[in-house]
Design an enzyme around this catalytic site. Structure first.
Site, PDB file in Angstrom:
ATOM      1  N   GLY A  89      22.054 -80.207  -4.478  1.00 58.36           N
ATOM      2  CA  GLY A  89      21.895 -80.078  -3.030  1.00 58.36           C
ATOM      3  C   GLY A  89      20.427 -80.121  -2.662  1.00 58.36           C
ATOM      4  O   GLY A  89      19.566 -80.297  -3.522  1.00 58.36           O
ATOM      5  N   VAL A  90      20.149 -79.969  -1.376  1.00 56.00           N
ATOM      6  CA  VAL A  90      18.749 -79.985  -0.941  1.00 56.00           C
ATOM      7  C   VAL A  90      18.260 -78.548  -0.787  1.00 56.00           C
ATOM      8  O   VAL A  90      19.053 -77.620  -0.745  1.00 56.00           O
ATOM      9  CB  VAL A  90      18.578 -80.766   0.378  1.00 56.00           C
ATOM     10  CG1 VAL A  90      18.732 -82.242   0.118  1.00 56.00           C
ATOM     11  CG2 VAL A  90      19.562 -80.303   1.420  1.00 56.00           C
ATOM     12  N   GLY A  91      16.949 -78.367  -0.715  1.00 52.97           N
ATOM     13  CA  GLY A  91      16.400 -77.028  -0.496  1.00 52.97           C
ATOM     14  C   GLY A  91      15.601 -76.559  -1.697  1.00 52.97           C
ATOM     15  O   GLY A  91      15.527 -77.229  -2.729  1.00 52.97           O
ATOM     16  N   ASN A  92      14.999 -75.390  -1.532  1.00 50.61           N
ATOM     17  CA  ASN A  92      14.047 -74.912  -2.531  1.00 50.61           C
ATOM     18  C   ASN A  92      14.693 -74.505  -3.845  1.00 50.61           C
ATOM     19  O   ASN A  92      14.110 -74.677  -4.916  1.00 50.61           O
ATOM     20  CB  ASN A  92      13.250 -73.733  -1.967  1.00 50.61           C
ATOM     21  CG  ASN A  92      12.185 -74.247  -1.011  1.00 50.61           C
ATOM     22  OD1 ASN A  92      11.646 -75.324  -1.209  1.00 50.61           O
ATOM     23  ND2 ASN A  92      11.924 -73.495   0.035  1.00 50.61           N
ATOM     24  N   ASN A 117      24.456 -75.687   9.138  1.00 51.40           N
ATOM     25  CA  ASN A 117      24.261 -77.140   9.060  1.00 51.40           C
ATOM     26  C   ASN A 117      25.585 -77.900   9.014  1.00 51.40           C
ATOM     27  O   ASN A 117      25.793 -78.836   9.775  1.00 51.40           O
ATOM     28  CB  ASN A 117      23.467 -77.504   7.800  1.00 51.40           C
ATOM     29  CG  ASN A 117      22.119 -76.809   7.761  1.00 51.40           C
ATOM     30  OD1 ASN A 117      21.487 -76.624   8.801  1.00 51.40           O
ATOM     31  ND2 ASN A 117      21.688 -76.417   6.586  1.00 51.40           N
ATOM     32  N   ILE A 152      25.842 -69.856   1.738  1.00 52.76           N
ATOM     33  CA  ILE A 152      25.438 -68.761   2.621  1.00 52.76           C
ATOM     34  C   ILE A 152      25.945 -67.440   2.046  1.00 52.76           C
ATOM     35  O   ILE A 152      25.212 -66.465   1.973  1.00 52.76           O
ATOM     36  CB  ILE A 152      25.946 -69.022   4.050  1.00 52.76           C
ATOM     37  CG1 ILE A 152      25.063 -70.111   4.665  1.00 52.76           C
ATOM     38  CG2 ILE A 152      25.933 -67.748   4.900  1.00 52.76           C
ATOM     39  CD1 ILE A 152      25.437 -70.571   6.022  1.00 52.76           C
ATOM     40  N   GLU A 165      23.855 -87.225  -3.853  1.00 50.12           N
ATOM     41  CA  GLU A 165      23.802 -87.924  -2.565  1.00 50.12           C
ATOM     42  C   GLU A 165      22.388 -88.071  -2.038  1.00 50.12           C
ATOM     43  O   GLU A 165      22.109 -88.961  -1.261  1.00 50.12           O
ATOM     44  CB  GLU A 165      24.716 -87.247  -1.541  1.00 50.12           C
ATOM     45  CG  GLU A 165      24.416 -85.797  -1.305  1.00 50.12           C
ATOM     46  CD  GLU A 165      25.340 -85.186  -0.277  1.00 50.12           C
ATOM     47  OE1 GLU A 165      26.555 -85.280  -0.441  1.00 50.12           O
ATOM     48  OE2 GLU A 165      24.824 -84.628   0.698  1.00 50.12           O
ATOM     49  N   GLY A 225      28.016 -82.778   1.638  1.00 48.50           N
ATOM     50  CA  GLY A 225      28.791 -83.321   0.526  1.00 48.50           C
ATOM     51  C   GLY A 225      29.208 -82.257  -0.467  1.00 48.50           C
ATOM     52  O   GLY A 225      29.773 -82.575  -1.516  1.00 48.50           O
ATOM     53  N   LYS A 283      17.628 -62.240   4.968  1.00 46.80           N
ATOM     54  CA  LYS A 283      16.959 -61.488   6.050  1.00 46.80           C
ATOM     55  C   LYS A 283      16.385 -60.167   5.528  1.00 46.80           C
ATOM     56  O   LYS A 283      16.758 -59.067   5.980  1.00 46.80           O
ATOM     57  CB  LYS A 283      17.927 -61.250   7.223  1.00 46.80           C
ATOM     58  CG  LYS A 283      18.546 -62.523   7.813  1.00 46.80           C
ATOM     59  CD  LYS A 283      17.533 -63.372   8.534  1.00 46.80           C
ATOM     60  CE  LYS A 283      18.122 -64.696   8.996  1.00 46.80           C
ATOM     61  NZ  LYS A 283      17.130 -65.775   9.100  1.00 46.80           N
TER      62      LYS A 283
HETATM   63  O1  0RQ Z   1      17.461 -68.558   7.613  1.00 45.87           O
HETATM   64  O2  0RQ Z   1      15.843 -70.277   8.148  1.00 45.87           O
HETATM   65  O3  0RQ Z   1      16.126 -68.284   9.633  1.00 45.87           O
HETATM   66  O4  0RQ Z   1      15.104 -68.036   7.358  1.00 45.87           O
HETATM   67  O5  0RQ Z   1      20.068 -69.261   6.266  1.00 45.87           O
HETATM   68  O6  0RQ Z   1      18.839 -70.171   3.902  1.00 45.87           O
HETATM   69  O7  0RQ Z   1      17.996 -69.245   1.764  1.00 45.87           O
HETATM   70  O8  0RQ Z   1      16.550 -70.890   3.107  1.00 45.87           O
HETATM   71  O9  0RQ Z   1      18.642 -71.580   1.851  1.00 45.87           O
HETATM   72  O10 0RQ Z   1      17.754 -73.780   2.836  1.00 45.87           O
HETATM   73  O11 0RQ Z   1      18.998 -73.601   0.619  1.00 45.87           O
HETATM   74  O12 0RQ Z   1      20.170 -73.299   2.809  1.00 45.87           O
HETATM   75  C1  0RQ Z   1      23.849 -72.981   2.543  1.00 45.87           C
HETATM   76  C2  0RQ Z   1      22.457 -73.395   4.553  1.00 45.87           C
HETATM   77  C3  0RQ Z   1      21.396 -72.798   2.341  1.00 45.87           C
HETATM   78  C4  0RQ Z   1      22.417 -75.060   2.635  1.00 45.87           C
HETATM   79  C5  0RQ Z   1      22.559 -73.546   3.047  1.00 45.87           C
HETATM   80  C6  0RQ Z   1      19.841 -67.851   6.282  1.00 45.87           C
HETATM   81  C7  0RQ Z   1      18.481 -67.688   5.643  1.00 45.87           C
HETATM   82  C8  0RQ Z   1      17.740 -68.849   6.251  1.00 45.87           C
HETATM   83  C9  0RQ Z   1      18.742 -70.898   5.087  1.00 45.87           C
HETATM   84  P1  0RQ Z   1      16.009 -68.799   8.247  1.00 45.87           P
HETATM   85  P2  0RQ Z   1      17.886 -70.455   2.658  1.00 45.87           P
HETATM   86  P3  0RQ Z   1      18.793 -73.152   2.004  1.00 45.87           P
HETATM   87  C10 0RQ Z   1      23.900 -81.702  -0.376  1.00 45.87           C
HETATM   88  C11 0RQ Z   1      24.866 -80.554  -0.354  1.00 45.87           C
HETATM   89  C12 0RQ Z   1      25.759 -76.968   2.918  1.00 45.87           C
HETATM   90  C13 0RQ Z   1      25.593 -78.430   2.643  1.00 45.87           C
HETATM   91  C14 0RQ Z   1      25.417 -78.770   1.205  1.00 45.87           C
HETATM   92  C15 0RQ Z   1      23.511 -75.938   3.246  1.00 45.87           C
HETATM   93  C16 0RQ Z   1      18.804 -69.938   6.275  1.00 45.87           C
HETATM   94  O13 0RQ Z   1      22.480 -75.165   1.247  1.00 45.87           O
HETATM   95  O14 0RQ Z   1      23.395 -76.388   4.377  1.00 45.87           O
HETATM   96  O15 0RQ Z   1      25.570 -77.968   0.291  1.00 45.87           O
HETATM   97  N1  0RQ Z   1      24.611 -76.184   2.480  1.00 45.87           N
HETATM   98  N2  0RQ Z   1      25.086 -80.020   0.959  1.00 45.87           N
HETATM   99  O16 0RQ Z   1      17.918 -66.439   5.984  1.00 45.87           O
HETATM  100  C17 0RQ Z   1      22.861 -64.839   7.399  1.00 45.87           C
HETATM  101  C18 0RQ Z   1      23.670 -65.041   5.217  1.00 45.87           C
HETATM  102  C19 0RQ Z   1      22.632 -65.986   4.961  1.00 45.87           C
HETATM  103  C20 0RQ Z   1      21.770 -66.308   6.007  1.00 45.87           C
HETATM  104  C21 0RQ Z   1      21.225 -67.468   4.239  1.00 45.87           C
HETATM  105  N3  0RQ Z   1      24.532 -64.679   4.255  1.00 45.87           N
HETATM  106  N4  0RQ Z   1      23.751 -64.509   6.455  1.00 45.87           N
HETATM  107  N5  0RQ Z   1      21.878 -65.736   7.229  1.00 45.87           N
HETATM  108  N6  0RQ Z   1      20.917 -67.217   5.518  1.00 45.87           N
HETATM  109  N7  0RQ Z   1      22.275 -66.716   3.871  1.00 45.87           N
HETATM  110  C22 0RQ Z   1      23.100 -82.036   0.897  1.00 45.87           C
HETATM  111  C23 0RQ Z   1      23.919 -82.745   1.982  1.00 45.87           C
HETATM  112  O17 0RQ Z   1      25.072 -82.609   2.063  1.00 45.87           O
HETATM  113  C24 0RQ Z   1      23.244 -83.601   2.945  1.00 45.87           C
END
Ligand code: 0RQ
Length: 503
Positions: free
Chosen positions: A268-271, A383, A363, A293, A387, A407
């Site tokens: 997936g994407v992200g850090n 978001n 999440i 993807e 995929g 948080k």
């Molecule tokens: O919030 O931005 O306000 O700080 O959610 O969380 O930890 O930065 O993680 O950027 O990796 O995103 C699931 C969203 C994770 C992503 C998800 C808050 C947290 C932060 C983002 P802020 P992080 P990431 C290939 C595969 C679905 C699509 C997918 C995603 C923000 O991985 O979109 O997998 N996945 N695609 O603070 C409240 C919780 C939380 C929360 C995190 N439990 N409750 N807020 N946050 N957990 C790519 C494609 O398909 C294109």
């Protein structure tokens, strides 16, 4: 610039973006290119937003239905959301302005698996596509389109739309030509045949998109970059998560369930994903393949170092330094990267056949391993599923990762019951947080719960989870998947009311 438009008939259809955008009328269904901030149209959506704003100033209703590959950028989703120009958007999105409008209830957002978008369009589930707006790198003499930095659903949009508007973007390197593989063998049930791809590097299609020149109503020239934010370097938690995952992979090799070449990786994407990929290099892996993807910065690094042999995807998602690196070594990358339509990059048949290792963010997860990838407190979309479901259900290994709290510790990402389910317990094999990794394969529900509490929960929340589980085992209506229904979502309710899940 017309050297990029080598088809005489299409050269004659050039016009300014403003004029082309006026061909899009209220209520139309507009299918646009674009996937994770790459290959989206840069000029038409902005010109269209200006027309919409003007119409609204005159008190006229002007909204359109927008379909894309996945997320785009402020120049598409952002501008159209700000002028309240969309009545429908699908599939994945990640623009803050659009997210705000969706969560305010201003427009309909349909979140579906990325591999389903093309076939649902062919099945007619979204009605007729009026216009396709597609960014390309160039148009050849025969009118074939050289795709740009993403393929997404462009094949389907070009075939299904009544009319086509092309954006030819000079910023996209001409050296992209030859990198794409557009498969034209898909059919509708009951006429489907097996897709002839048995290795991630197989090329089964054509390097360009077919397009009926008669359908093209406008060609717009642009010169604007894809926009993606730079990646922060992996933080301590991401590195710990990566560490647990790498130990797990090493253990699987020792047990003989994986070879040192692993199996095709999806990330997936992200850090966190970036940290895991970086960790593969330090752990000494070589000659791996990716069937994924999105190609993000870390994957370019792995290709360069020989950790990855090749990568198959549907799109790039590169930061500005990543783009520089790609352009500097484009000839090598072109040989080792294949960009395909998203219905192929994410195809369940292929993911199952190749036996991908799917690694995605989440999440929250619950005691039994159900995963929520999309909603905060069950109701606010983040978001979209992207995929992750295409891969998780069909992969050899489906892994979900997140820090154990969000948080600043106010939220536990391991909860009694997820507030929204994207991936059911049946699709989730491994859950990882910075605390540890829970391997759920071969375990029944109560065994899964014990493993998740012990390995993944944050110490601040572990006693609360253990207490819930103990009481649920005692008092639950059924004892197979013990739950206290009146309490299962109380952690989320407490967060909404008090700002924290802590008691
Ligand atoms: O919030 O931005 O306000 O700080 O959610 O969380 O930890 O930065 O993680 O950027 O990796 O995103 C699931 C969203 C994770 C992503 C998800 C808050 C947290 C932060 C983002 P802020 P992080 P990431 C290939 C595969 C679905 C699509 C997918 C995603 C923000 O991985 O979109 O997998 N996945 N695609 O603070 C409240 C919780 C939380 C929360 C995190 N439990 N409750 N807020 N946050 N957990 C790519 C494609 O398909 C294109």
């Amino acid at each position: 610039m017309s050297d990029r438009i080598r088809h005489a008939g299409l050269r004659g259809k050039r016009m300014p973006a403003d004029v082309a955008a006026a061909l899009i009328r209220p209520g139309m269904t507009v299918a646009m290119s674009g996937f994770t901030g790459a290959g989206y149209p840069k000029a038409i959506p902005q010109a269209l937003a200006a027309h919409i704003l003007q119409a609204h100033d005159f008190g006229e209703e002007f909204r359109i239905r927008v379909l894309t590959g996945a997320s785009t950028a402020p120049e598409l989703d952002g501008v159209l959301a700000r002028v309240r120009g969309m009545e429908l958007r699908l599939p994945y999105q990640s623009d803050p302005a659009l997210r705000e409008r969706i969560n305010a209830g201003d427009l309909n957002y349909i979140d579906i698996h990325l591999s389903h978008v093309a076939q649902h369009t062919w099945f007619g589930f979204f009605g007729k596509i009026d216009v396709a707006v597609i960014e390309v790198t160039a148009i050849d003499e025969a009118g074939h389109l050289i795709p740009s930095s993403s393929v997404g659903n462009n094949k389907t949009w070009l075939e299904q739309a009544d009319q086509v508007i092309l954006e030819v973007n000079r910023w996209q390197p001409e050296a992209l030509e030859g990198m794409h593989d557009i498969y034209y063998g898909t059919a509708l049930p009951p006429h489907r045949k097996p897709i002839p791809l048995v290795h991630p590097s197989d090329r089964i299609g054509e390097p360009h998109l077919r397009c009926d020149p008669d359908k093209v109503i406008a060609v717009v020239e642009t010169d604007a970059p894809d926009r993606n934010s730079p990646f922060a370097s992996p933080d301590a938690e991401s590195q710990q998560i990566a560490g647990h995952l790498l130990d797990f992979l090493a253990h699987e090799i020792k047990r003989g369930r994986l070879t040192p070449q692993l199996l095709p990786l999806q990330s997936g994407v992200g850090n966190i994903a970036n940290a895991v990929l970086a960790g593969l290099a330090t752990a000494g892996y070589r000659d791996l393949d990716a069937y994924t993807e999105v190609i993000q910065d870390a994957m370019l690094g792995l290709l360069k170092q020989g950790v990855l042999r090749m990568a198959s995807a549907t799109s790039f998602s590169l930061s500005p330094p990543g783009i520089e690196e790609f352009l500097a070594n484009v000839d090598d990358y072109r040989r080792r990267i294949v960009l395909r339509p998203q219905e192929i990059s994410n195809h369940p048949e292929l993911i199952r056949r190749l036996g991908c290792i799917a690694m995605n963010g989440m999440i929250e997860a619950d005691l039994y391993g159900n995963v929520n990838s999309t909603h905060i407190a069950g109701s606010r979309i983040m978001n979209g599923i992207g995929g992750s479901g295409d891969f998780a259900r069909n992969a050899y290994l489906s892994i979900f990762m997140a820090p154990s709290t969000a948080k600043d510790g106010a939220i536990s990402t391991i909860v009694p019951m997820v507030s929204h389910v994207d991936h059911t317990e049946h699709d989730v094999m491994v859950v990882v947080t910075e605390q540890g990794l829970a391997d759920l394969r071969g375990l029944a529900p109560k065994q899964r719960a014990r493993r998740i509490i012990d390995a993944c929960a944050h110490p601040d929340y572990r006693p609360m989870l253990q207490d819930y589980f103990d009481r649920a085992r005692r008092d639950s209506y059924g004892k197979h998947t013990p739950h206290l229904l009146g309490e299962a979502l109380s952690w989320h309710q407490r967060f909404i009311e008090t700002g924290t899940m802590r008691r």
